[in-house]
Structure formats: C-alpha cells, structure tokens
Write a protein that holds these residues in place. Structure first.
Motif, mmCIF file in Angstrom:
data_model
loop_
_atom_site.group_PDB
_atom_site.id
_atom_site.type_symbol
_atom_site.label_atom_id
_atom_site.label_comp_id
_atom_site.label_asym_id
_atom_site.label_seq_id
_atom_site.Cartn_x
_atom_site.Cartn_y
_atom_site.Cartn_z
ATOM 1 N N UNK A 34 44.541 -15.070 6.176
ATOM 2 C CA UNK A 34 43.382 -14.939 7.069
ATOM 3 C C UNK A 34 43.441 -13.623 7.832
ATOM 4 N N UNK A 35 44.634 -13.237 8.284
ATOM 5 C CA UNK A 35 44.792 -11.960 8.989
ATOM 6 C C UNK A 35 44.476 -10.801 8.050
ATOM 7 N N UNK A 36 44.970 -10.863 6.825
ATOM 8 C CA UNK A 36 44.713 -9.789 5.862
ATOM 9 C C UNK A 36 43.220 -9.659 5.564
ATOM 10 N N UNK A 41 38.355 -6.461 6.289
ATOM 11 C CA UNK A 41 36.974 -6.363 6.752
ATOM 12 C C UNK A 41 36.852 -5.296 7.853
ATOM 13 N N UNK A 42 37.776 -5.304 8.810
ATOM 14 C CA UNK A 42 37.744 -4.325 9.898
ATOM 15 C C UNK A 42 37.944 -2.915 9.359
ATOM 16 N N UNK A 43 38.858 -2.754 8.403
ATOM 17 C CA UNK A 43 39.118 -1.441 7.796
ATOM 18 C C UNK A 43 37.875 -0.936 7.073
ATOM 19 N N UNK A 44 37.214 -1.810 6.352
ATOM 20 C CA UNK A 44 35.995 -1.439 5.638
ATOM 21 C C UNK A 44 34.878 -1.077 6.612
ATOM 22 N N UNK A 45 34.695 -1.880 7.659
ATOM 23 C CA UNK A 45 33.645 -1.602 8.640
ATOM 24 C C UNK A 45 33.906 -0.312 9.413
ATOM 25 N N UNK A 46 35.178 0.069 9.544
ATOM 26 C CA UNK A 46 35.534 1.305 10.230
ATOM 27 C C UNK A 46 35.496 2.499 9.279
ATOM 28 N N UNK A 59 43.937 1.016 1.863
ATOM 29 C CA UNK A 59 44.093 -0.201 2.653
ATOM 30 C C UNK A 59 45.537 -0.688 2.621
ATOM 31 N N UNK A 60 46.202 -0.588 1.484
ATOM 32 C CA UNK A 60 47.604 -0.993 1.405
ATOM 33 C C UNK A 60 48.459 -0.178 2.373
ATOM 34 N N UNK A 105 39.890 0.264 18.651
ATOM 35 C CA UNK A 105 41.220 0.711 18.241
ATOM 36 C C UNK A 105 41.138 1.490 16.932
ATOM 37 N N UNK A 106 40.333 1.007 15.988
ATOM 38 C CA UNK A 106 40.194 1.717 14.720
ATOM 39 C C UNK A 106 39.475 3.053 14.914
ATOM 40 N N UNK A 107 38.545 3.137 15.855
ATOM 41 C CA UNK A 107 37.913 4.422 16.169
ATOM 42 C C UNK A 107 38.947 5.409 16.696
#
Length: 179
Positions: A34-36, A41-46, A59-60, A105-107
């Motif tokens: 679930x975390x992955x 999703x967060x990585x893709x949206x960022x 992503x890896x 944080x991703x920004x």
C-alpha cells in the motif's frame, strides 16, 4: 499423562506462534505494498521521470533512496496517506510549523541538488524563462514539443539536441540571444 498434556500445549503454542508470525508478515507485506502504491502515485503526480533500463527505473531509485522518508498513515477520513519524515523519523514540518504534505516535500526534492534528477524539470535550464515562442533550432523551427511555451512547463533535456540545450542555457527574460 501430565507430560503428554505439557507436550501438546507446547506444540500448540508453537503452532500459534508460527501462525501469528505468518499473519504479521502478511500484514507487513500488505502495508508495504500500500505504501509503494501511494509512493508511485505521488512520484507520478510530482512529474517523476519515467523510464529506465535493465538495472531499474527512476521510481526504483526514488523508492530505494527516499522510501524510508515516508510513513504510511491514516488520513482524516481513514484513507491511507503518506507522511514525510525527517532523519529522526518525526513528521517533517514546513516553515509554518505544520506537517509538510507529500506534494510539498516532493516539490522540494525537485530542486534538490542530488535528487532533482528524478523529476522532470520546469522552466528554462538557465537563469531566465522560456518565452512564448519556445525554443528554435538552427532552421528556425520551434521545438515546442520538447520545451513548450512559457515558464512552468515541463522540459525534457534528454530529448533536446545539443544546440537546443546550449540556447536554452542562455535564454533570458523570454528572449533568445542574437544569432
């Protein structure tokens, strides 16, 4: 008779412990998946970079280097959310003293000197922004598919030619230098 009862109790306790360990392992695996999923999703949206090679994807690398910087938590509505953490495992706080959101944080990571390569970059590569005309190549044809128009659009330096990269480095205030 007592010895036999004790042996049966011990055998039964071992089975219970084994089943409990399997259950705990399965629960940990479900939480990790679930975390992955949320990290991806967060990585893709960022606007994390896509692609990779036989050794892995962007992503890896992100997950391997920064995955422990996030904790899976329950949101206000009970849904799963990612919570950015500092180096001591405490929620990462923003300038206002409130917990930092995953998107914020991703920004910050986008402009990080080490981890910035994991994300598509916005704006010009140099000090100025790209003008509304976009970049042009030597024949005067715009490279709009690569760089787009104004500031804030995604640049893909890997798809740019050497001359486009050179010119993008010198674009200032929306105007390109004289040719």
């Amino acid at each position: 008779m007592e010895l036999r009862e004790r042996q049966m109790e011990e055998a039964s306790a071992k089975k219970v412990a084994t089943v409990a360990a399997e259950r705990d392992g399965a629960q940990a695996l479900v939480l990790a998946l679930r975390k992955e999923r949320l990290l991806e999703r967060a990585f893709s949206e960022a606007e994390g970079r896509t692609g990779g090679d036989g050794r892995g994807t962007f992503f890896d690398v992100f997950k391997g280097q920064l995955g422990e910087s996030f904790r899976l938590s329950a949101g206000k509505d009970g849904s799963d959310v990612l919570e950015p953490l500092d180096s001591q495992g405490q929620p990462l706080l923003g300038n206002d003293g409130r917990p930092l959101s995953t998107a914020d944080f991703l920004d910050q990571l986008r402009i990080h000197p080490v981890y910035g390569f994991l994300f598509q970059q916005r704006g010009a590569m140099g000090t100025g922004a790209i003008g509304a005309g976009g970049l042009g190549n030597a024949t005067g044809v715009g490279a709009g598919a690569v760089a787009g128009g104004g500031f804030g659009e995604v640049l893909n330096p890997q798809a740019m030619s050497a001359s486009e990269l050179y010119r993008a480095g010198f674009v200032t205030n929306g105007r390109s230098p004289r040719r």
